[in-house]
Design an enzyme around this catalytic site. Sequence first.
Site, PDB file in Angstrom:
ATOM      1  CG  HIS A   1      26.722 -28.993   0.388  1.00  0.00           C
ATOM      2  ND1 HIS A   1      27.308 -27.980   1.102  1.00  0.00           N
ATOM      3  CD2 HIS A   1      26.154 -28.416  -0.706  1.00  0.00           C
ATOM      4  CE1 HIS A   1      27.107 -26.830   0.455  1.00  0.00           C
ATOM      5  NE2 HIS A   1      26.410 -27.065  -0.636  1.00  0.00           N
TER       6      HIS A   1
ATOM      7  CD  GLU B   1      28.742 -30.592   3.318  1.00  0.00           C
ATOM      8  OE1 GLU B   1      27.853 -30.072   4.020  1.00  0.00           O
ATOM      9  OE2 GLU B   1      29.408 -29.951   2.486  1.00  0.00           O
TER      10      GLU B   1
ATOM     11  CG  HIS C   1      26.830 -27.137   5.463  1.00  0.00           C
ATOM     12  ND1 HIS C   1      26.769 -27.236   4.095  1.00  0.00           N
ATOM     13  CD2 HIS C   1      25.746 -26.415   5.842  1.00  0.00           C
ATOM     14  CE1 HIS C   1      25.699 -26.597   3.670  1.00  0.00           C
ATOM     15  NE2 HIS C   1      25.051 -26.091   4.705  1.00  0.00           N
TER      16      HIS C   1
ATOM     17  CD  GLU D   1      30.887 -25.758   6.593  1.00  0.00           C
ATOM     18  OE1 GLU D   1      31.056 -27.000   6.480  1.00  0.00           O
ATOM     19  OE2 GLU D   1      30.393 -25.054   5.691  1.00  0.00           O
TER      20      GLU D   1
HETATM   21 ZN   LIG Z   1      28.205 -28.121   2.921  1.00  0.00          ZN
END
Ligand SMILES: [Zn+2]
Length: 448
Positions: free
Chosen positions: A189, A192, A324, A397
Amino acid sequence: MRIPLRGRFTATAAAALSLAMAVTLGAQAAAVGTDAAPDTRTTAEEIPGVYEVRGVSSATQRSVLAAHGVSIDAVDDHSVTVTADKATAKRLRSMGYLLDEIPQAVPDALPQDASGGGDFSVTSTPSQYTSYAQMTATVNSLVSRHPNLMTRQVIGRSHQGREIIAVKMSNNARVDHNRPEVLFSHNMHAREHLTTEMALYLMNEFATGYGQDSRITNMMNTREIWIIPTLNPDGKVWDQDSGTFRNWRKNRQPNSGSTAIGTDINRNFAYLWGCCGGSSTNPASDTYRGPSAESAPETRVLTNFVRSRVIGGRQQITAHIDFHTYSELILWPFGYTYNDTATGLNQDQHNVFATVGRQMAASNGYRPQQSSDLYITDGSISDWMWGNQRIWSYTFEMYPRTASQGGFYPPGSVINRETARNREAVLILLENADCMYRSIGKPQLCTT
Ligand SMILES: [Zn+2]
């Protein structure tokens, strides 16, 4: 050009980096200039908004909300934080959702320098985070200084033609040993950026720790480690290189019949793609799954690379983390169903995921849970890695926990702390990667 120099790089390394940059920037400019389609969009393209949605408290409620095409960035007991374009936000409000916009970095308002202040909670600037060009230069510099411990290869190209690279690390990286392989992938992404820093941290740590730190040395001697520092270079460049962050998530692939750009790579994988309401069919959505599974070149680069590691009928990669930001979570499959077990995921396997996931979480303070405890997703990388390739795949994350702590753009001052925070978790996964069933006391389930 400002080159961010942080604590982990020595002055010598910085000098080498500068030299390497002079060389590679020229090469890269040529590569992108000749066969990369220019990103013709202007800053007039809408920057998505960030909203707190109140009164959404269960996984089912979150899945219903996500099915409207917003990306859910953070979750707490009574609300969620989402990214949405203005049309979607308006539609959600008309449906009765309570949305409060959270001020974020916008191009006209982002301070150009961290010391410039401003009224924004976002205090980072693009230059505090390693750019795609700087990442390339840093990797080249590390490889040139540690030629026995690291090799670099181009595993494919993005939609706009940028190189997607994989770095291999072991005590003799140029030899393909018969060892468990572990993959770390980053920056799927676009916004990020902290995850690219995570990749560079790991490379530096394994290279400089070899022969110094016994656990690292042991892993370098008995594993082969793959690091993909940026899976979405077009998105990264788009989000960062104008000098102002654009809150961009997807790749930069145009969509036929729509002015909206981009596919969410993490909804584009070919395991039960689009099965379960966990992705969007709307090209304007942040979770647009694409017209077909693996329609995004970046998805295909990753899956082709992973498939290329099947040797003699056996997948060499045993374990994987896809990094992420943000929310401080450790997630395991499946994302497409709320059930702990499913076809291709039995109770022992669930127990392994949960056991190692919780061990890693105990080391970094993240919250461990099955991906669908958040909300339903389909076509995600970790579902494909496990469902299709039987690779023990986790999604991390990273920092921060909330939007108010900086969301996707925490200050650059946290980079060293928040990458080193995952050192132990990475070592735990590496040390389990030869036989993950050992973690639940069933090593006999490991096939040899
Ligand atoms: Zn992500």
